[in-house]
Enzyme design. Structure first.
Site, PDB file in Angstrom:
ATOM      1  N   LYS A 182       0.840  -1.206   0.000  1.00  0.00           N
ATOM      2  CA  LYS A 182       0.000   0.000   0.000  1.00  0.00           C
ATOM      3  C   LYS A 182       0.879   1.262   0.000  1.00  0.00           C
ATOM      4  O   LYS A 182       2.093   1.183   0.142  1.00  0.00           O
ATOM      5  CB  LYS A 182      -0.957  -0.024   1.196  1.00  0.00           C
ATOM      6  CG  LYS A 182      -1.915  -1.225   1.194  1.00  0.00           C
ATOM      7  CD  LYS A 182      -2.937  -1.173   0.070  1.00  0.00           C
ATOM      8  CE  LYS A 182      -3.566  -2.512  -0.216  1.00  0.00           C
ATOM      9  NZ  LYS A 182      -4.714  -2.869   0.572  1.00  0.00           N
TER      10      LYS A 182
HETATM   11  C1  LIG Z   1      -5.740  -3.971   0.759  1.00  0.00           C
HETATM   12  C2  LIG Z   1      -7.198  -3.680   0.796  1.00  0.00           C
HETATM   13  C3  LIG Z   1      -7.989  -4.013   1.905  1.00  0.00           C
HETATM   14  C4  LIG Z   1      -7.511  -4.871   3.034  1.00  0.00           C
HETATM   15  O1  LIG Z   1      -6.390  -4.486   3.688  1.00  0.00           O
HETATM   16  P1  LIG Z   1      -5.488  -5.594   4.434  1.00  0.00           P
HETATM   17  O2  LIG Z   1      -4.560  -4.760   5.231  1.00  0.00           O
HETATM   18  O3  LIG Z   1      -4.813  -6.403   3.389  1.00  0.00           O
HETATM   19  O4  LIG Z   1      -6.393  -6.410   5.283  1.00  0.00           O
HETATM   20  C5  LIG Z   1      -9.320  -3.631   1.904  1.00  0.00           C
HETATM   21  N1  LIG Z   1      -9.851  -2.979   0.871  1.00  0.00           N
HETATM   22  C6  LIG Z   1      -9.140  -2.653  -0.220  1.00  0.00           C
HETATM   23  C7  LIG Z   1      -9.804  -1.910  -1.330  1.00  0.00           C
HETATM   24  C8  LIG Z   1      -7.794  -3.019  -0.303  1.00  0.00           C
HETATM   25  O5  LIG Z   1      -7.096  -2.732  -1.409  1.00  0.00           O
END
Ligand SMILES: *Cc1c(COP(=O)(O)O)cnc(C)c1O
Length: 363
Positions: A182
């Site tokens: 991210k």
């Molecule tokens: C990555 C993501 C999540 C979940 O996050 P995690 O930290 O992997 O649990 C939720 N929604 C979206 C749109 C994402 O891209």
């Protein structure tokens, strides 16, 4: 030849120093870095409260629970998103109700929301897909007209803006992720942000196993162990300190990609709507039908050491959420879309190499 991953965090700031500090003081579970990260993140988003938690999925779950979403409720979500958006709704015993995408951004199409509202609908859950903000005014006016909550899934859009306002600050409550791929990476981690003190307090209690804030080892409600560790918070805080440079670099990457790919008519490149400041979590291209199939293009690029990723498979096509209803725009984008490597470690010559490899697959 150097392999180019589709995503990779870069630790150019205080990450190591803060992690060593946790180790030296032997404070590795929830602690002072959580509090510092929460405070700095709330400031960054322009919200009053932030609650750290173990990941973005947990952040969505906590946000829904804080809103009181439960069995029998329906929550409106896009079909084109990461699976956690819908799973978090399912964890509450509620039902995700899917909406198709708008063609240019892939975001949930606000014009198709009203048709999905029933007497059971309690919330709208827009996702700022791939870093481009949703049309929040349109979504909020629908929510207001029907008395619904808005929960923003901002897991892919740290720092993106809608009409000058940061994502995460416009809904009743919002969720972020700090997974390694991210925009701000912590390894694992999530954050719930809100201006509503009651919602923040509820989310914090449920995050901390339901423990009372006044009496340790006393549990008035059934909560979850959704704590973020001090180590993950330390990495996240150090990343957040560099967020302006990270966002600038991502803007620069998009400019380079636009430059190298702008004159290829068979590709649809990302757009930025008038109202939007996108943060380019993933730089995406949509292949014309005259080009080789998407998966073939990805395989050929992998042979040249370049990792790419397909668009999300729409959730209504997955076994747990299988639906007979068609969502033509999302299905079409999902079939032809590729995410190219997008991370701050890339240089102009890397982008050149990626684009040349992509174009070679067409012949
Ligand atoms: C990555 C993501 C999540 C979940 O996050 P995690 O930290 O992997 O649990 C939720 N929604 C979206 C749109 C994402 O891209």
């Amino acid at each position: 030849m150097r392999k180019i991953p589709v995503a990779s965090p870069v630790f150019a700031g205080n990450e190591k120093k803060y992690v060593e500090d946790c180790m030296e003081r032997a404070w590795i579970s929830f602690g002072d870095y959580n509090r510092k990260f929460e405070k700095a993140f709330a400031e960054f988003c322009g919200t009053r409260f932030a609650v750290s938690c173990s990941n973005g999925t947990a952040a969505l779950h906590l946000a829904l629970l804080a809103l009181g979403v439960g069995p029998g409720d329906e929550v409106i979500v896009p079909t084109l998103t990461y699976v956690s958006t819908a799973n978090a709704v399912s964890y509450c015993g509620a039902t995700p109700v899917f909406v198709d995408s708008e063609p240019l951004t892939g975001n949930m199409d606000a014009e198709k929301i009203c048709a999905k509202i029933t007497s059971k609908t309690t919330a709208i859950l827009p996702v700022h897909l791939y870093g481009h903000p949703c049309d929040m005014d349109a979504i909020k006016s629908i929510a207001d007209a029907h008395g619904l909550f808005v929960l923003e899934d901002a897991a892919e859009a740290h720092g993106a803006e809608y009409k000058g306002q940061k994502v995460g600050s416009m809904g009743d409550i919002s969720a972020f992720s700090f997974f390694a791929n991210k925009i701000i990476a912590g390894g694992e981690g999530g954050m719930v942000v809100t201006d509503n003190e009651g919602l923040a307090t509820k989310a914090r209690q449920l995050m901390g196993v339901g423990q009372s804030f006044h009496k340790r080892y006393w549990f008035p409600v059934i909560g979850y162990n959704y704590r973020m560790s001090n180590i993950h918070a330390a990495i996240g805080l150090a990343q957040l300190e560099q967020v302006e440079t990270i966002l600038e670099k991502r803007e620069q990457l998009a400019e380079w990609y636009n430059l190298f790919l702008g004159n290829i008519p068979q590709l649809t490149l990302p757009i930025e709507k008038d109202y939007a400041k996108s943060v380019n979590w993933m730089y995406n291209v949509i292949l014309a039908d005259s080009l080789p199939e998407r998966d073939t293009v990805m395989e050929l690029m992998a042979e040249e050491g370049i990792e790419t990723r397909p668009f999300f498979y729409p959730l209504h096509t997955m076994p747990p959420y299988k639906s007979k209803e068609g969502f033509p725009v999302a299905e079409d984008l999902a079939r032809r879309g590729i995410s190219l490597p997008t991370h701050v470690g890339l240089e102009k010559k890397d982008v050149d190499r990626i684009c040349s490899a992509l174009i070679r697959t067409f012949y």
